[in-house]
Scaffold this motif. Sequence first.
Motif, PDB file in Angstrom:
ATOM      1  N   VAL A  41       0.864  -1.181   0.000  1.00 36.88           N
ATOM      2  CA  VAL A  41       0.000   0.000   0.000  1.00 36.88           C
ATOM      3  C   VAL A  41       0.898   1.228   0.000  1.00 36.88           C
ATOM      4  O   VAL A  41       1.874   1.305   0.745  1.00 36.88           O
ATOM      5  CB  VAL A  41      -0.957   0.005   1.216  1.00 36.88           C
ATOM      6  CG1 VAL A  41      -0.199  -0.056   2.533  1.00 36.88           C
ATOM      7  CG2 VAL A  41      -1.868   1.227   1.181  1.00 36.88           C
ATOM      8  N   ALA A  42       0.594   2.189  -0.881  1.00 37.80           N
ATOM      9  CA  ALA A  42       1.339   3.442  -0.922  1.00 37.80           C
ATOM     10  C   ALA A  42       0.810   4.344   0.186  1.00 37.80           C
ATOM     11  O   ALA A  42      -0.374   4.672   0.219  1.00 37.80           O
ATOM     12  CB  ALA A  42       1.178   4.108  -2.287  1.00 37.80           C
ATOM     13  N   LEU A  43       1.684   4.740   1.091  1.00 42.91           N
ATOM     14  CA  LEU A  43       1.274   5.481   2.290  1.00 42.91           C
ATOM     15  C   LEU A  43       2.034   6.800   2.365  1.00 42.91           C
ATOM     16  O   LEU A  43       3.218   6.833   2.704  1.00 42.91           O
ATOM     17  CB  LEU A  43       1.548   4.644   3.543  1.00 42.91           C
ATOM     18  CG  LEU A  43       1.222   5.309   4.878  1.00 42.91           C
ATOM     19  CD1 LEU A  43      -0.273   5.570   5.013  1.00 42.91           C
ATOM     20  CD2 LEU A  43       1.724   4.438   6.034  1.00 42.91           C
ATOM     21  N   SER A  44       1.345   7.898   2.067  1.00 44.00           N
ATOM     22  CA  SER A  44       1.969   9.218   2.164  1.00 44.00           C
ATOM     23  C   SER A  44       1.806   9.819   3.557  1.00 44.00           C
ATOM     24  O   SER A  44       2.560  10.710   3.946  1.00 44.00           O
ATOM     25  CB  SER A  44       1.348  10.165   1.140  1.00 44.00           C
ATOM     26  OG  SER A  44      -0.007  10.432   1.476  1.00 44.00           O
ATOM     27  N   GLY A  45       0.793   9.358   4.292  1.00 44.53           N
ATOM     28  CA  GLY A  45       0.448   9.972   5.571  1.00 44.53           C
ATOM     29  C   GLY A  45      -0.705  10.942   5.438  1.00 44.53           C
ATOM     30  O   GLY A  45      -1.230  11.431   6.444  1.00 44.53           O
ATOM     31  N   GLY A  46      -1.124  11.252   4.197  1.00 42.02           N
ATOM     32  CA  GLY A  46      -2.285  12.101   3.975  1.00 42.02           C
ATOM     33  C   GLY A  46      -3.570  11.390   4.349  1.00 42.02           C
ATOM     34  O   GLY A  46      -3.591  10.180   4.595  1.00 42.02           O
ATOM     35  N   GLY A  47      -4.669  12.131   4.370  1.00 42.85           N
ATOM     36  CA  GLY A  47      -5.932  11.570   4.835  1.00 42.85           C
ATOM     37  C   GLY A  47      -6.409  10.379   4.035  1.00 42.85           C
ATOM     38  O   GLY A  47      -6.849   9.369   4.607  1.00 42.85           O
ATOM     39  N   ASP A  48      -6.306  10.452   2.692  1.00 41.07           N
ATOM     40  CA  ASP A  48      -6.786   9.342   1.869  1.00 41.07           C
ATOM     41  C   ASP A  48      -5.980   8.080   2.134  1.00 41.07           C
ATOM     42  O   ASP A  48      -6.529   6.987   2.287  1.00 41.07           O
ATOM     43  CB  ASP A  48      -6.706   9.713   0.380  1.00 41.07           C
ATOM     44  CG  ASP A  48      -7.553  10.924   0.044  1.00 41.07           C
ATOM     45  OD1 ASP A  48      -8.435  11.272   0.846  1.00 41.07           O
ATOM     46  OD2 ASP A  48      -7.310  11.520  -1.022  1.00 41.07           O
ATOM     47  N   SER A  49      -4.653   8.221   2.161  1.00 42.32           N
ATOM     48  CA  SER A  49      -3.814   7.028   2.338  1.00 42.32           C
ATOM     49  C   SER A  49      -3.923   6.474   3.759  1.00 42.32           C
ATOM     50  O   SER A  49      -3.804   5.267   3.968  1.00 42.32           O
ATOM     51  CB  SER A  49      -2.358   7.326   1.973  1.00 42.32           C
ATOM     52  OG  SER A  49      -1.734   8.145   2.936  1.00 42.32           O
ATOM     53  N   MET A  50      -4.166   7.330   4.747  1.00 32.99           N
ATOM     54  CA  MET A  50      -4.357   6.837   6.111  1.00 32.99           C
ATOM     55  C   MET A  50      -5.649   6.029   6.217  1.00 32.99           C
ATOM     56  O   MET A  50      -5.707   5.010   6.906  1.00 32.99           O
ATOM     57  CB  MET A  50      -4.382   8.009   7.086  1.00 32.99           C
ATOM     58  CG  MET A  50      -3.012   8.630   7.315  1.00 32.99           C
ATOM     59  SD  MET A  50      -1.882   7.542   8.202  1.00 32.99           S
ATOM     60  CE  MET A  50      -2.636   7.547   9.827  1.00 32.99           C
ATOM     61  N   ALA A  51      -6.690   6.491   5.532  1.00 34.50           N
ATOM     62  CA  ALA A  51      -7.944   5.732   5.526  1.00 34.50           C
ATOM     63  C   ALA A  51      -7.741   4.383   4.841  1.00 34.50           C
ATOM     64  O   ALA A  51      -8.217   3.347   5.325  1.00 34.50           O
ATOM     65  CB  ALA A  51      -9.031   6.533   4.813  1.00 34.50           C
ATOM     66  N   LEU A  52      -7.018   4.394   3.728  1.00 32.64           N
ATOM     67  CA  LEU A  52      -6.770   3.147   3.010  1.00 32.64           C
ATOM     68  C   LEU A  52      -5.912   2.195   3.844  1.00 32.64           C
ATOM     69  O   LEU A  52      -6.152   0.982   3.860  1.00 32.64           O
ATOM     70  CB  LEU A  52      -6.082   3.442   1.679  1.00 32.64           C
ATOM     71  CG  LEU A  52      -5.709   2.221   0.833  1.00 32.64           C
ATOM     72  CD1 LEU A  52      -6.944   1.392   0.479  1.00 32.64           C
ATOM     73  CD2 LEU A  52      -4.979   2.651  -0.441  1.00 32.64           C
ATOM     74  N   LEU A  53      -4.917   2.732   4.534  1.00 30.09           N
ATOM     75  CA  LEU A  53      -4.055   1.895   5.371  1.00 30.09           C
ATOM     76  C   LEU A  53      -4.875   1.097   6.371  1.00 30.09           C
ATOM     77  O   LEU A  53      -4.685  -0.109   6.544  1.00 30.09           O
ATOM     78  CB  LEU A  53      -3.034   2.766   6.107  1.00 30.09           C
ATOM     79  CG  LEU A  53      -2.194   2.037   7.163  1.00 30.09           C
ATOM     80  CD1 LEU A  53      -1.228   1.063   6.502  1.00 30.09           C
ATOM     81  CD2 LEU A  53      -1.430   3.046   8.033  1.00 30.09           C
TER      82      LEU A  53
END
Length: 405
Positions: A6-18
Amino acid sequence: MEPVAVALSGGGDSMALLRLAADWAKARGRRLLALTVDHNLNPQSADWTRFAGEAARQVGADWRALSWEAPVAGPGLTARARVARHGLIAEAARAAGARVVLLAHTLDDVAEADWMRARGSTLGRVREWSPSPVWPQGQGLMLLRPLLAERRKGLREDLRGRGVGWVEDPANADERFGRSRARAALAGEALALPARSLRDHPPHAGEGEAGRFAWVGVLEVSRDVSASTLAAALLCAGGGAVPPRGERLERLKARLAAGEDFSAGLAGARVEAAGASVRLMREPGEMKRRPQETVRLAPGVAAVWDGRFEIAATEPGWRVEAAAGRLVRLSDADRRVVAGLPAGARGSLPVLVREDGSGAILAWRGAEVRALGARRLRLALGETTQEADLFHPMHGETPPTDLFS
Protein backbone atom coordinates in the motif's frame (compact mmCIF):
# COMPACT_ATOMS: atom_id res chain seq x y z
CA MET A 1 1.95 -15.96 0.62
CA GLU A 2 3.04 -12.80 -1.19
CA PRO A 3 2.42 -9.48 0.59
CA VAL A 4 0.09 -6.77 -0.63
CA ALA A 5 1.67 -3.32 -0.78
CA VAL A 6 0.00 0.00 0.00
CA ALA A 7 1.34 3.44 -0.92
CA LEU A 8 1.27 5.48 2.29
CA SER A 9 1.97 9.22 2.16
CA GLY A 10 0.45 9.97 5.57
CA GLY A 11 -2.28 12.10 3.98
CA GLY A 12 -5.93 11.57 4.84
CA ASP A 13 -6.79 9.34 1.87
CA SER A 14 -3.81 7.03 2.34
CA MET A 15 -4.36 6.84 6.11
CA ALA A 16 -7.94 5.73 5.53
CA LEU A 17 -6.77 3.15 3.01
CA LEU A 18 -4.05 1.90 5.37
CA ARG A 19 -6.59 1.07 8.08
CA LEU A 20 -9.00 -0.59 5.66
CA ALA A 21 -6.18 -2.60 4.06
CA ALA A 22 -4.84 -3.66 7.47
CA ASP A 23 -8.26 -5.03 8.47
CA TRP A 24 -8.55 -6.84 5.13
CA ALA A 25 -5.05 -8.32 5.35
CA LYS A 26 -5.52 -9.47 8.94
CA ALA A 27 -8.79 -11.23 8.10
CA ARG A 28 -7.12 -13.10 5.24
CA GLY A 29 -3.76 -13.86 6.79
CA ARG A 30 -1.92 -11.67 4.27
CA ARG A 31 1.13 -9.57 5.03
CA LEU A 32 0.70 -5.83 4.38
CA LEU A 33 3.68 -3.77 3.26
CA ALA A 34 3.36 0.03 3.52
CA LEU A 35 5.67 2.07 1.26
CA THR A 36 6.31 5.75 1.91
CA VAL A 37 8.15 7.96 -0.58
CA ASP A 38 9.94 11.08 0.71
CA HIS A 39 10.19 13.41 -2.29
CA ASN A 40 12.51 15.79 -0.40
CA LEU A 41 10.45 18.74 -1.63
CA ASN A 42 9.30 20.08 1.73
CA PRO A 43 11.32 20.82 4.90
CA GLN A 44 8.79 18.77 6.88
CA SER A 45 8.95 15.71 4.62
CA ALA A 46 11.18 13.73 7.01
CA ASP A 47 8.64 14.31 9.80
CA TRP A 48 5.81 13.17 7.50
CA THR A 49 7.76 10.03 6.67
CA ARG A 50 8.26 9.22 10.36
CA PHE A 51 4.55 9.81 10.98
CA ALA A 52 3.66 7.36 8.19
CA GLY A 53 6.04 4.76 9.59
CA GLU A 54 4.50 4.98 13.05
CA ALA A 55 1.00 4.71 11.58
CA ALA A 56 1.97 1.60 9.60
CA ARG A 57 3.49 -0.10 12.63
CA GLN A 58 0.42 0.71 14.75
CA VAL A 59 -1.78 -1.38 12.44
CA GLY A 60 0.74 -4.22 12.21
CA ALA A 61 2.02 -3.50 8.70
CA ASP A 62 5.61 -3.85 7.57
CA TRP A 63 6.98 -0.49 6.44
CA ARG A 64 9.69 0.84 4.17
CA ALA A 65 10.78 4.43 3.66
CA LEU A 66 11.85 5.32 0.12
CA SER A 67 13.57 8.52 -0.94
CA TRP A 68 13.72 10.51 -4.18
CA GLU A 69 17.25 11.87 -4.11
CA ALA A 70 17.18 14.00 -7.26
CA PRO A 71 14.35 16.53 -7.07
CA VAL A 72 15.05 19.55 -9.31
CA ALA A 73 12.73 22.54 -9.19
CA GLY A 74 11.25 23.86 -12.42
CA PRO A 75 8.68 23.00 -15.06
CA GLY A 76 7.32 19.47 -14.94
CA LEU A 77 8.25 18.93 -11.29
CA THR A 78 4.91 17.29 -10.45
CA ALA A 79 5.17 14.86 -13.38
CA ARG A 80 8.79 14.01 -12.58
CA ALA A 81 7.92 13.42 -8.94
CA ARG A 82 5.05 11.14 -9.98
CA VAL A 83 7.32 9.04 -12.22
CA ALA A 84 9.98 8.83 -9.51
CA ARG A 85 7.38 7.83 -6.91
CA HIS A 86 5.96 5.07 -9.08
CA GLY A 87 9.46 3.80 -9.88
CA LEU A 88 10.52 3.61 -6.23
CA ILE A 89 7.27 1.94 -5.19
CA ALA A 90 7.45 -0.57 -8.04
CA GLU A 91 11.02 -1.61 -7.25
CA ALA A 92 10.30 -1.97 -3.52
CA ALA A 93 7.07 -3.90 -4.08
CA ARG A 94 8.65 -6.34 -6.51
CA ALA A 95 11.68 -6.83 -4.25
CA ALA A 96 9.28 -7.84 -1.46
CA GLY A 97 7.41 -10.25 -3.73
CA ALA A 98 4.26 -8.11 -3.99
CA ARG A 99 2.46 -7.86 -7.31
CA VAL A 100 -0.40 -5.55 -6.23
CA VAL A 101 -0.01 -2.02 -4.86
CA LEU A 102 -3.03 -0.30 -3.28
CA LEU A 103 -3.41 3.42 -4.04
CA ALA A 104 -5.77 5.80 -2.24
CA HIS A 105 -7.25 7.68 -5.19
CA THR A 106 -10.84 8.81 -4.59
CA LEU A 107 -13.79 10.06 -6.61
CA ASP A 108 -12.39 13.56 -6.08
CA ASP A 109 -9.16 12.49 -7.83
CA VAL A 110 -11.16 11.17 -10.79
CA ALA A 111 -13.01 14.48 -11.11
CA GLU A 112 -9.84 16.53 -10.73
CA ALA A 113 -8.05 14.52 -13.41
CA ASP A 114 -11.01 15.02 -15.75
CA TRP A 115 -10.95 18.77 -15.02
CA MET A 116 -7.23 18.92 -15.82
CA ARG A 117 -7.54 16.92 -19.04
CA ALA A 118 -10.27 19.27 -20.24
CA ARG A 119 -7.67 22.05 -19.92
CA GLY A 120 -4.90 20.31 -21.84
CA SER A 121 -3.31 17.95 -19.33
CA THR A 122 -2.03 14.60 -20.62
CA LEU A 123 -2.92 12.78 -17.38
CA GLY A 124 -4.34 9.33 -18.05
CA ARG A 125 -7.75 8.26 -16.86
CA VAL A 126 -7.88 6.85 -13.35
CA ARG A 127 -8.83 3.18 -13.40
CA GLU A 128 -9.56 0.91 -10.46
CA TRP A 129 -7.22 -1.83 -11.73
CA SER A 130 -4.31 -0.86 -13.96
CA PRO A 131 -0.66 -1.77 -14.57
CA SER A 132 2.16 0.21 -13.02
CA PRO A 133 2.98 3.13 -15.36
CA VAL A 134 6.77 2.74 -15.08
CA TRP A 135 8.75 0.34 -17.26
CA PRO A 136 10.52 -1.99 -16.85
CA GLN A 137 10.53 -1.52 -13.05
CA GLY A 138 6.78 -2.08 -12.95
CA GLN A 139 6.59 -5.22 -15.09
CA GLY A 140 3.92 -7.59 -13.83
CA LEU A 141 2.86 -5.13 -11.13
CA MET A 142 -0.75 -3.97 -10.87
CA LEU A 143 -2.21 -0.95 -9.11
CA LEU A 144 -5.55 -1.30 -7.32
CA ARG A 145 -7.58 1.77 -6.30
CA PRO A 146 -10.37 0.48 -4.04
CA LEU A 147 -11.60 3.94 -2.93
CA LEU A 148 -12.65 5.37 -6.30
CA ALA A 149 -16.31 5.49 -5.27
CA GLU A 150 -15.50 7.38 -2.03
CA ARG A 151 -15.31 11.12 -1.38
CA ARG A 152 -12.27 12.65 0.27
CA LYS A 153 -14.46 14.42 2.84
CA GLY A 154 -16.16 11.21 3.96
CA LEU A 155 -12.84 9.41 4.49
CA ARG A 156 -11.60 12.21 6.72
CA GLU A 157 -14.81 12.26 8.72
CA ASP A 158 -14.32 8.56 9.36
CA LEU A 159 -10.73 9.15 10.50
CA ARG A 160 -11.86 11.89 12.89
CA GLY A 161 -14.46 9.55 14.33
CA ARG A 162 -11.70 7.03 15.04
CA GLY A 163 -9.37 9.67 16.50
CA VAL A 164 -6.85 9.19 13.71
CA GLY A 165 -4.81 12.13 12.41
CA TRP A 166 -3.13 12.70 9.06
CA VAL A 167 -0.65 14.94 7.29
CA GLU A 168 -1.77 18.04 5.36
CA ASP A 169 0.66 18.87 2.56
CA PRO A 170 0.54 22.65 1.89
CA ALA A 171 1.28 21.90 -1.79
CA ASN A 172 -2.32 20.69 -2.08
CA ALA A 173 -3.43 24.32 -1.73
CA ASP A 174 -0.66 25.83 -3.89
CA GLU A 175 -2.37 26.91 -7.10
CA ARG A 176 0.89 26.92 -9.02
CA PHE A 177 0.11 23.22 -9.46
CA GLY A 178 -2.64 21.99 -11.77
CA ARG A 179 -3.95 19.47 -9.26
CA SER A 180 -4.39 22.20 -6.64
CA ARG A 181 -6.22 24.44 -9.11
CA ALA A 182 -8.54 21.55 -9.96
CA ARG A 183 -9.16 20.87 -6.27
CA ALA A 184 -10.06 24.51 -5.65
CA ALA A 185 -12.34 24.69 -8.70
CA LEU A 186 -14.27 21.57 -7.70
CA ALA A 187 -14.49 22.28 -3.97
CA GLY A 188 -17.99 21.69 -2.68
CA GLU A 189 -19.34 20.32 -5.97
CA ALA A 190 -21.45 17.18 -6.03
CA LEU A 191 -19.68 14.36 -7.86
CA ALA A 192 -21.03 11.14 -9.31
CA LEU A 193 -19.45 8.05 -10.80
CA PRO A 194 -19.49 8.01 -14.60
CA ALA A 195 -22.44 6.15 -16.16
CA ARG A 196 -20.09 3.33 -17.11
CA SER A 197 -18.75 1.72 -13.94
CA LEU A 198 -15.07 2.26 -13.23
CA ARG A 199 -14.94 -1.43 -12.40
CA ASP A 200 -15.75 -2.51 -15.94
CA HIS A 201 -12.99 -3.54 -18.30
CA PRO A 202 -11.93 -0.89 -20.81
CA PRO A 203 -14.13 -1.07 -23.93
CA HIS A 204 -11.19 -1.93 -26.14
CA ALA A 205 -10.07 -4.98 -24.15
CA GLY A 206 -9.58 -8.11 -26.21
CA GLU A 207 -9.58 -6.45 -29.63
CA GLY A 208 -6.28 -8.04 -30.58
CA GLU A 209 -4.49 -11.28 -29.86
CA ALA A 210 -0.84 -11.77 -29.09
CA GLY A 211 -0.23 -14.04 -32.08
CA ARG A 212 2.00 -17.07 -32.61
CA PHE A 213 5.19 -14.97 -32.70
CA ALA A 214 4.63 -13.31 -29.32
CA TRP A 215 7.63 -15.21 -27.93
CA VAL A 216 9.94 -13.10 -30.15
CA GLY A 217 8.12 -9.88 -29.31
CA VAL A 218 5.73 -9.73 -32.28
CA LEU A 219 2.17 -8.69 -31.44
CA GLU A 220 -0.89 -8.71 -33.67
CA VAL A 221 -3.88 -6.37 -33.76
CA SER A 222 -6.95 -6.03 -35.95
CA ARG A 223 -7.35 -3.30 -38.55
CA ASP A 224 -10.25 -1.76 -36.64
CA VAL A 225 -8.19 -1.47 -33.47
CA SER A 226 -9.03 1.50 -31.24
CA ALA A 227 -6.49 4.28 -30.83
CA SER A 228 -5.95 3.43 -27.16
CA THR A 229 -5.29 -0.24 -27.89
CA LEU A 230 -3.01 0.61 -30.81
CA ALA A 231 -1.01 2.97 -28.59
CA ALA A 232 -0.68 0.29 -25.89
CA ALA A 233 0.33 -2.38 -28.43
CA LEU A 234 2.98 -0.12 -30.01
CA LEU A 235 4.38 0.62 -26.57
CA CYS A 236 4.57 -3.07 -25.69
CA ALA A 237 6.08 -4.09 -29.03
CA GLY A 238 8.66 -1.30 -28.88
CA GLY A 239 9.59 -1.91 -25.25
CA GLY A 240 9.35 1.78 -24.35
CA ALA A 241 7.80 3.68 -21.48
CA VAL A 242 5.96 6.58 -23.17
CA PRO A 243 2.89 5.73 -25.30
CA PRO A 244 2.40 7.48 -28.64
CA ARG A 245 -0.30 10.13 -28.87
CA GLY A 246 -1.58 12.80 -31.21
CA GLU A 247 -1.65 13.13 -34.97
CA ARG A 248 0.89 10.40 -35.84
CA LEU A 249 -1.11 7.84 -33.91
CA GLU A 250 -4.37 8.95 -35.52
CA ARG A 251 -2.83 8.82 -39.03
CA LEU A 252 -1.55 5.32 -38.39
CA LYS A 253 -4.96 4.18 -37.15
CA ALA A 254 -6.62 5.71 -40.23
CA ARG A 255 -4.25 3.87 -42.60
CA LEU A 256 -5.05 0.59 -40.90
CA ALA A 257 -8.80 1.23 -41.03
CA ALA A 258 -8.56 2.11 -44.73
CA GLY A 259 -7.14 -1.35 -45.50
CA GLU A 260 -3.83 0.01 -46.76
CA ASP A 261 -0.81 -2.33 -46.95
CA PHE A 262 2.28 -0.58 -45.59
CA SER A 263 5.20 -0.57 -43.17
CA ALA A 264 5.74 2.28 -40.74
CA GLY A 265 7.44 3.06 -37.46
CA LEU A 266 6.17 4.75 -34.28
CA ALA A 267 7.25 4.73 -30.62
CA GLY A 268 10.16 2.42 -31.34
CA ALA A 269 7.89 -0.15 -32.96
CA ARG A 270 7.51 -1.27 -36.56
CA VAL A 271 4.05 -1.80 -38.05
CA GLU A 272 3.67 -4.26 -40.93
CA ALA A 273 0.18 -4.31 -42.41
CA ALA A 274 -0.59 -6.76 -45.22
CA GLY A 275 -4.14 -7.87 -45.94
CA ALA A 276 -5.89 -8.79 -42.71
CA SER A 277 -2.56 -9.23 -40.91
CA VAL A 278 -1.23 -6.35 -38.79
CA ARG A 279 1.97 -7.17 -36.95
CA LEU A 280 3.82 -4.94 -34.50
CA MET A 281 7.46 -5.56 -33.63
CA ARG A 282 10.60 -3.75 -32.51
CA GLU A 283 11.92 -1.27 -35.09
CA PRO A 284 15.47 -2.51 -35.90
CA GLY A 285 16.47 0.87 -37.29
CA GLU A 286 15.57 2.54 -34.01
CA MET A 287 17.84 0.09 -32.20
CA LYS A 288 20.73 1.20 -34.43
CA ARG A 289 19.99 4.88 -33.89
CA ARG A 290 19.69 4.43 -30.14
CA PRO A 291 21.69 1.32 -29.22
CA GLN A 292 20.70 -0.53 -26.07
CA GLU A 293 23.13 -0.65 -23.19
CA THR A 294 24.97 -3.93 -22.95
CA VAL A 295 23.33 -6.23 -20.42
CA ARG A 296 25.71 -8.63 -18.69
CA LEU A 297 24.03 -11.69 -17.25
CA ALA A 298 24.64 -13.32 -13.90
CA PRO A 299 23.61 -16.98 -13.73
CA GLY A 300 20.06 -17.42 -12.47
CA VAL A 301 19.42 -13.66 -12.16
CA ALA A 302 16.72 -12.35 -14.50
CA ALA A 303 17.55 -9.12 -16.33
CA VAL A 304 15.31 -7.08 -18.63
CA TRP A 305 16.76 -6.37 -22.07
CA ASP A 306 15.37 -3.71 -24.41
CA GLY A 307 12.20 -3.49 -22.33
CA ARG A 308 10.92 -6.58 -24.18
CA PHE A 309 12.57 -9.70 -22.76
CA GLU A 310 13.37 -11.04 -19.31
CA ILE A 311 16.52 -13.17 -19.60
CA ALA A 312 18.25 -15.36 -17.01
CA ALA A 313 21.44 -17.14 -18.13
CA THR A 314 22.21 -20.66 -16.98
CA GLU A 315 26.00 -20.12 -16.88
CA PRO A 316 28.38 -17.15 -16.43
CA GLY A 317 30.22 -15.20 -19.13
CA TRP A 318 27.36 -14.03 -21.37
CA ARG A 319 26.12 -10.62 -22.40
CA VAL A 320 23.00 -9.79 -24.44
CA GLU A 321 23.07 -7.91 -27.74
CA ALA A 322 20.75 -7.44 -30.71
CA ALA A 323 20.94 -10.01 -33.50
CA ALA A 324 21.41 -7.36 -36.21
CA GLY A 325 24.88 -7.84 -37.70
CA ARG A 326 25.34 -11.18 -35.93
CA LEU A 327 22.88 -13.41 -37.76
CA VAL A 328 25.59 -14.85 -40.02
CA ARG A 329 27.53 -15.96 -36.94
CA LEU A 330 24.68 -18.13 -35.71
CA SER A 331 24.70 -21.90 -36.05
CA ASP A 332 22.76 -23.61 -38.83
CA ALA A 333 20.14 -24.68 -36.27
CA ASP A 334 19.68 -21.11 -35.04
CA ARG A 335 19.48 -19.76 -38.58
CA ARG A 336 16.70 -22.25 -39.33
CA VAL A 337 14.75 -20.90 -36.36
CA VAL A 338 15.31 -17.32 -37.52
CA ALA A 339 14.22 -18.17 -41.07
CA GLY A 340 10.77 -19.09 -39.79
CA LEU A 341 10.20 -15.69 -38.17
CA PRO A 342 8.87 -12.45 -39.71
CA ALA A 343 11.78 -10.79 -41.50
CA GLY A 344 11.29 -7.47 -39.73
CA ALA A 345 11.67 -9.09 -36.31
CA ARG A 346 14.95 -10.90 -36.93
CA GLY A 347 17.40 -8.09 -36.30
CA SER A 348 15.93 -7.24 -32.90
CA LEU A 349 16.17 -10.75 -31.46
CA PRO A 350 18.28 -11.12 -28.31
CA VAL A 351 21.58 -12.89 -28.92
CA LEU A 352 24.05 -14.10 -26.29
CA VAL A 353 27.69 -13.20 -26.91
CA ARG A 354 30.66 -14.19 -24.78
CA GLU A 355 32.31 -11.43 -22.76
CA ASP A 356 35.38 -11.64 -25.02
CA GLY A 357 33.14 -11.07 -28.05
CA SER A 358 33.29 -14.66 -29.30
CA GLY A 359 30.35 -16.89 -30.01
CA ALA A 360 26.80 -15.88 -30.84
CA ILE A 361 23.71 -17.91 -30.05
CA LEU A 362 20.04 -17.10 -29.89
CA ALA A 363 19.33 -16.23 -26.27
CA TRP A 364 16.93 -19.16 -25.89
CA ARG A 365 19.86 -21.58 -26.37
CA GLY A 366 21.70 -20.46 -23.24
CA ALA A 367 19.13 -18.77 -21.05
CA GLU A 368 15.58 -18.79 -19.77
CA VAL A 369 13.87 -16.15 -21.89
CA ARG A 370 10.40 -14.72 -21.42
CA ALA A 371 8.88 -12.21 -23.84
CA LEU A 372 7.17 -9.41 -21.92
CA GLY A 373 5.07 -7.77 -24.63
CA ALA A 374 2.00 -10.01 -24.69
CA ARG A 375 1.54 -10.05 -20.90
CA ARG A 376 2.18 -6.31 -20.71
CA LEU A 377 -0.50 -5.72 -23.34
CA ARG A 378 -3.01 -7.87 -21.48
CA LEU A 379 -2.38 -5.84 -18.33
CA ALA A 380 -2.70 -2.55 -20.22
CA LEU A 381 -6.03 -3.61 -21.73
CA GLY A 382 -7.48 -4.69 -18.40
CA GLU A 383 -7.70 -8.37 -19.41
CA THR A 384 -5.92 -9.52 -16.24
CA THR A 385 -8.35 -9.05 -13.38
CA GLN A 386 -7.08 -11.33 -10.60
CA GLU A 387 -3.90 -11.16 -8.54
CA ALA A 388 -3.28 -14.88 -9.14
CA ASP A 389 -3.10 -14.26 -12.90
CA LEU A 390 0.04 -12.18 -12.41
CA PHE A 391 2.01 -15.26 -11.35
CA HIS A 392 0.78 -17.79 -13.91
CA PRO A 393 2.78 -18.50 -17.10
CA MET A 394 1.03 -17.12 -20.16
CA HIS A 395 0.71 -18.79 -23.53
CA GLY A 396 3.05 -17.14 -26.02
CA GLU A 397 5.65 -15.84 -23.56
CA THR A 398 8.05 -18.66 -24.39
CA PRO A 399 8.71 -20.54 -27.66
CA PRO A 400 7.13 -23.88 -28.59
CA THR A 401 8.70 -26.51 -26.35
CA ASP A 402 10.34 -28.45 -29.19
CA LEU A 403 11.80 -25.49 -31.09
CA PHE A 404 15.12 -25.36 -29.25
CA SER A 405 15.31 -28.98 -28.17
